[in-house]
Design a protein around this motif. Sequence first.
Motif: not given
Length: 428
Positions: A133-139, A337-343, A411-414
């Motif tokens: 559920l949480d990982s779907l939000m960033a997508r 979390w959503n701004q920095t973690i790669p898909e 850097e991770d957010a960018l």
Amino acid sequence: MTKKLGAILPDLSPLRSSREFRLLWVQGLVTNFGSFMAMIALPLQIKDLTGSPLAVGAMGAVELVPLVVFGLYGGALADAVDRRKVILLTEAGLGVLAAVLLVNALLPEPLLWPLYVVAAGVSALAGLQRPALDSLMARIVPHDQLTAAAALNAVRWQLGAIAGPALAGLVVAYAGHGTAYGVTILGFAVSVVLCLRLSPAPAAHDAEAPSLRGIVEGARYAWSRPVLLGTYAIDLAAMFFAFPNTVFPFLADDLDAEWALGLMYAAGSVGSVALSLTSGWTSRVRRHGLFVVFGAAGWGLAITAAGWFSNIWVVLVCLGLAGAGDMLSGLGRSTIWNQTIPEELRGRLAGIEVLSYSVGPQLGQIRAGAMAGWTGTRPAIWGGGLACLASVGVLAAVLPRLVTYDAETDEDALRRRAQKEAAKATAA
């Protein structure tokens, strides 16, 4: 005047721009209401059957191991399979467990052990579901709308957290535990219907099957990022030391305010909603690490005051302020979390997130119940609040990268922003 209100009220952009977000928002509102009914009815039933704060606190112990194991596995699963299917199947499973509670409540003499078994099962299914559920939000939400989406999700969650506990106390008192569990079953049934309307959310083409190696890879990534590590550590500390919900039935007895038990459970959510409904300004903030630190410190200070004062109305106000602090910290954590973690790591890191914001309250239930049995209810609350304040201060000092986090320069957010823009261009 309209412009000033727009700067304060929640940003509704995610609801307008994403059909999937709208469906999940409504689904979450329905299921949260029913879940909170059961969440309050279950410890109340254990209290009625045993009269022991330690027995109520033990519910956190039986939930802990399933949450850890299935939360980590659920994170790896979310990176490897269709996330929609995971959400749908776990919602159906939670509805079945609610039916078990209903059957047990209808027995002439309800049994104690099924309550703990169901609590463990709910914890396992929640551990499987939350990473998907949480990982779907960033997508499904645009990168620049992630803070707004977090605030809207918080409003949804807290609406259930207010209405559920407030009504659960009345329902249990006047209609019994079985009725509360029946409402829970209805909520999950509606939720399953809504989940069926979600679009498929398949894993990447080169995704590996869930494995211990994949889980370790995600954990190594989190450990190598001080900003992420700080969000996890501060939330764990705040919840472990200052999560008093399990002893609320005994606090109500101490304050001679049994009538206010439902209000105690709901007060924190009222504070959270108040902050969420005035969260328009948060979309313009870039220093989200400060949200995490100041919010957690505010939570600890307010819990300390709630345990110290003996006037029920002052206690309720303090619990409301605690909820606002927790909400501020939560907005910061979710955004980072959503701004920095790669898909490709999003599911596994979401599994670690589940541990950070779920294991803490479970351990906190054990701590509060055990300490209340030894020192009394109120010292267990204010003592935990002071420990929370101290731990947040120490962690902020040893993890300065969290305090200085800036979404425009990190850097991770960018990198994550560029990743989403590339995926969008490819899809177009």
